[in-house]
Scaffold this motif. Structure first.
Motif, PDB file in Angstrom:
ATOM      1  N   VAL A 139      -7.198  42.772   4.523  1.00  0.00           N
ATOM      2  CA  VAL A 139      -6.060  43.112   3.660  1.00  0.00           C
ATOM      3  C   VAL A 139      -4.888  42.221   4.069  1.00  0.00           C
ATOM      4  O   VAL A 139      -4.369  42.352   5.168  1.00  0.00           O
ATOM      5  CB  VAL A 139      -5.664  44.600   3.820  1.00  0.00           C
ATOM      6  CG1 VAL A 139      -4.407  44.896   2.983  1.00  0.00           C
ATOM      7  CG2 VAL A 139      -6.801  45.509   3.403  1.00  0.00           C
TER       8      VAL A 139
ATOM      9  N   LEU B  71      -0.861  43.432  -0.468  1.00  0.00           N
ATOM     10  CA  LEU B  71      -0.868  44.856  -0.800  1.00  0.00           C
ATOM     11  C   LEU B  71      -0.101  45.065  -2.104  1.00  0.00           C
ATOM     12  O   LEU B  71       0.941  44.438  -2.315  1.00  0.00           O
ATOM     13  CB  LEU B  71      -0.140  45.604   0.329  1.00  0.00           C
ATOM     14  CG  LEU B  71      -0.226  47.117   0.377  1.00  0.00           C
ATOM     15  CD1 LEU B  71      -1.607  47.545   0.854  1.00  0.00           C
ATOM     16  CD2 LEU B  71       0.825  47.684   1.338  1.00  0.00           C
TER      17      LEU B  71
ATOM     18  N   ASP C 108      -5.491  42.934  -2.281  1.00  0.00           N
ATOM     19  CA  ASP C 108      -6.685  43.445  -1.585  1.00  0.00           C
ATOM     20  C   ASP C 108      -6.724  44.959  -1.579  1.00  0.00           C
ATOM     21  O   ASP C 108      -7.784  45.564  -1.471  1.00  0.00           O
ATOM     22  CB  ASP C 108      -6.675  42.961  -0.125  1.00  0.00           C
ATOM     23  CG  ASP C 108      -6.530  41.460  -0.039  1.00  0.00           C
ATOM     24  OD1 ASP C 108      -7.357  40.769  -0.685  1.00  0.00           O
ATOM     25  OD2 ASP C 108      -5.578  40.969   0.599  1.00  0.00           O
ATOM     26  N   LEU C 109      -5.545  45.567  -1.681  1.00  0.00           N
ATOM     27  CA  LEU C 109      -5.475  47.028  -1.645  1.00  0.00           C
ATOM     28  C   LEU C 109      -4.210  47.455  -2.396  1.00  0.00           C
ATOM     29  O   LEU C 109      -3.175  46.805  -2.284  1.00  0.00           O
ATOM     30  CB  LEU C 109      -5.414  47.514  -0.189  1.00  0.00           C
ATOM     31  CG  LEU C 109      -5.510  49.012   0.081  1.00  0.00           C
ATOM     32  CD1 LEU C 109      -6.209  49.259   1.440  1.00  0.00           C
ATOM     33  CD2 LEU C 109      -4.158  49.700   0.092  1.00  0.00           C
TER      34      LEU C 109
END
Ligand code: T1G
Length: 697
Positions: A289, A292, A371-372
């Motif tokens: 990650v 974000l 990624d998240l």
């Protein structure tokens, strides 16, 4: 030499190196190795100086905490320090990384001390419910004076090398390796014909008003006793000859070693590390990650974005309009200004974070490469489902979709996507860039590497991560709802909110439940009560009416200036709001309740029994993995006094059988609220403790 302490000779200098990973703790073998090393050097006439140093990332982290509670073994650390100091050879400690507790005490027993610029020193024993027990309270004041020594010893804080040099704890800061620094300093001292310098031979420092210092530290400790006892030990360093001062220190150390607070605080020390070591995550690699996404830039979303920016992540903040996005940026900048003021970042860092690392967006497409994503939108299931459907459509394969919901069913949210294995709950606590607790809420379909990613992200954000199962309120808020209800019941039965707050602050909470409610905002509880009424309340549940009356007045606590307390401008502490007792007394008479008196002890007992009983249900149902998971949740999310170790360690300390007996007695009057937890009954029947479950996990 032993396999944890190496001995080497460089000409007239002996090097005694500790190699006991991970932190060179002073277990018995290390103590024996150090003694043997000093004796070996003394037996060699060619050796003129002894350098003590540590291999790995720290000098010495202190006594081996894992040995506490077991019978002490020789050589005892105070004796070892005395023997090092008594050496006829010049002894130098060459420090790096952390030199803490017994580690610093070994260094203080040396005649001279050199450290690398990044070294940290400290006597953090008070964080374990203890005091420095190997001469720290006797030697440090002789080097630094009483004020500086009391500051470090009673707070347990770490001091950097520059501060240590300034106050006289170390003699030199050098850029080399600990080995190079130790040898160079030894050669310099020998070259100058410097004599040994036993700290214990230094004159005692000037006295202070010891009783005033004791009372001030006791008041600051909010019920914790170790810091105040440190004052008495330092007092002995001034008033008694060294040997008698050492005996006084030892006596106080042994007294504190027997206390419940030592048990609670050492439980907290190991549990805050164990809580994120989950068996099911062993060998599971988290996903990477680096970028974000955060949806919703309100207080929570802005706090989460701030924590992520400070941890070096790229952040895309998605809001519904340019104005809302700008407002979100304003909140984030405000948070980062705080970090700037506290020296966590500098001005350049502030600008990089706000201008480069943070991207504002109003279109979901901006999240296509993160990624998240963590959503922190309105706590309404239909809204959450819409958000997750959109995320499912735009986020790249493998992106993790997280909800910051504080109680909604994350299984239901996951089911709104085609990738339920990539969905998880990351429940932050407000303010998210300050509070250390993160509940990692794991729905049924979530993949193990997604759970591992939640823990890895939380650790990177500096959080204490606790794994939670899915239920209303997960671990912390579910237990809070119960002990908060117990407080409301006690109010109906005769206790005042103000007595309850006083009793619980005396127990060790920073604030009582009613002052906390005023701080958080009474409208939050009001919304929860409305939701639960809509969902249907069990007719057996005792409910209270007066809290709604407060909210219907628009009194939401500190943010409106009135709640349970009235807050005058500029004053944090409020004064009781007289209207509240009027409503309470009216409700009591309407319900035919004859108010009874409650002592502070009875208030704490009932409040804590409710907390423990619900916590036992949470563990018994598998919502929390172990009792220590509940303890860490309450410590890091709800201000539970650390010196008890957490509610379930408190329960072990006070004794489960009597606690269960109280609960069963109260269940006779209110079988619905006080239904005993099956796990609590099982532990009492089998003579086990909650900590036995931690050890067996
Ligand atoms: N004893 C035993 N184990 C210890 C330990 C200690 N003193 N310190 C750390 N560990 C373990 C820890 O449990 C973890 O284990 C691993 O080492 C890495 O720790 C007589 C009585 C040094 C700043 O209180 O503050 O001396 O989980 O994850 O983040 O006067 O550890 O891997 O199995 O914390 O890099 C006083 C406590 C003792 C210092 C490093 N000393 N330690 O932080 O690693 S009492 C302390 C720390 C005493 C004398 C008195 C930190 C650290 P695991 P970590 P870190």
């Amino acid at each position: 030499m032993s396999d944890v302490v190496a001995y080497e000779k460089q000409g007239e200098i002996a090097l005694v190196t500790i190699h006991n990973p991970p932190v060179n703790a002073l277990g018995q073998a290390v103590r024996q190795g150090l003694l043997d090393g000093v004796l070996q050097a003394e037996a060699d006439d060619e050796v003129k100086a002894i350098v003590i140093l540590g291999e790995g990332r720290v000098f010495i982290a202190g006594a081996d905490i894992k040995e506490f509670g077991k019978p002490p073994t020789e050589p005892f650390l105070p004796d070892l320090c005395g023997r090092i100091e008594a050496s006829p050879k010049l002894v130098i400690a060459s420090m790096h990384g952390a030199s803490l507790g017994g580690g610093l005490e070994v260094a203080l027993a040396a005649h001279y001390r050199v450290a690398v610029p990044g070294a940290k020193v400290g006597l953090p024993e008070v964080h374990l419910g203890l005091l420095p027990g190997a001469g720290g309270t006797q030697r440090m004041p002789r080097l630094t004076g009483v004020e500086a020594a009391l500051d470090l010893i009673t707070t347990g804080r770490h001091a950097g090398a520059a501060e240590a040099l300034k106050i006289g704890l170390i003699d030199r800061i050098a850029e080399g390796s600990p080995r190079e620094n130790g040898i160079a300093f030894a050669k310099e001292l020998l070259g100058e014909g410097k004599a040994r310098r036993a700290v214990s031979d230094l004159p005692p420092p000037a006295p202070i008003d010891w009783d005033a210092a004791y009372e001030a530290v006791l008041a600051k400790g909010r019920g914790q006793i170790a810091p105040a006892m440190c004052v008495r030990a330092v007092q002995a360093s001034v008033e008694l000859p060294f040997a008698e001062g050492m005996k006084r220190e030892r006596d106080i150390f042994m007294e504190l070693m027997q206390t419940d607070q030592r048990k609670g605080m050492i439980h907290a020390f190991f549990s805050e590390r164990a809580v994120s070591n989950l068996p099911e995550l062993k060998g599971v690699a988290p996903r990477d990650v680096s970028a974000l996404g955060v949806i919703g830039g309100g207080t929570m979303g802005a706090g989460i974005a701030t924590a992520a920016l400070l941890a070096g992540l790229q952040v895309v903040m998605l809001e519904m309009s340019p104005e809302a996005a700008d407002a979100a940026k304003g909140r984030i900048s405000g948070n980062l200004q705080g970090a700037l003021k506290r020296g966590k970042i500098d001005q350049a860092g502030f600008e990089t974070l706000t201008e480069k690392a943070l991207t504002l967006a109003t279109d979901y497409a901006a999240l296509s490469d993160v990624d998240l994503v963590i959503e922190a939108v309105f706590e309404e299931m239909s809204v959450k489902k819409q958000v997750f459907e959109k995320l499912d459509a735009v986020c790249k394969p493998g992106a993790i979709l997280a909800s910051n919901t504080s109680y909604l069913d994350v299984n239901e949210i996951a089911a709104a996507t085609k990738r339920p294995a990539d969905v998880i709950g990351l429940h932050f606590f407000s303010p998210a860039h300050v509070m250390k607790l993160l509940e990692v809420v794991v729905p049924d379909a979530t993949a193990p590497d997604v759970v591992a990613t939640g823990f890895a992200l939380g650790k990177r954000l500096g959080k204490i991560c606790v794994r939670a199962g899915v239920c209303d309120g997960f671990i912390g808020n579910r237990i809070l709802a119960t002990y908060r209800t117990a407080a409301d019941h006690m109010v109906l039965d005769g206790a005042s909110p103000y007595e309850i707050d006083k009793a619980l602050t005396a127990f060790g909470f920073a604030m009582g439940p009613f002052a906390v409610a005023d701080l958080a905002g009474l409208d939050i509880g009001w919304a929860v009560r409305k939701r639960k009424r809509e969902e249907g309340i069990d007719p057996r549940a005792r409910t209270t009416d007066y809290p709604d009356l407060i909210c219907e007045e628009g009194w939401f606590g500190q943010k409106t200036g009135k709640g349970y307390y009235i807050y005058e401008a500029g004053k944090r502490a409020g004064i009781p709001n007289p209207k509240i007792m009027e409503w309470i007394e009216a409700e009591r008479s309407a319900k035919g309740i004859t108010p009874q008196d409650f002592t502070h002890e009875q208030i704490v007992r009932k409040y804590m029994a409710a907390m423990v009983n619900e916590a036992a249900k949470v563990v018994g149902e598998g919502i929390a993995r172990r009792p220590l998971d509940v303890d860490m949740t309450l410590l890091f999310g709800y201000g539970f006094p650390r010196y008890w170790g957490g509610p379930l360690m408190w329960a072990d300390i006070v004794g489960l059988p009597d606690l269960l007996a109280d609960i069963e007695r109260w269940a006779e009057e209110d079988p619905f609220f006080w239904e005993p937890a099956p796990l609590l009954k099982e532990l009492v029947e089998t003579g086990r403790s909650f900590d036995d479950l931690n050890k067996a996990a």
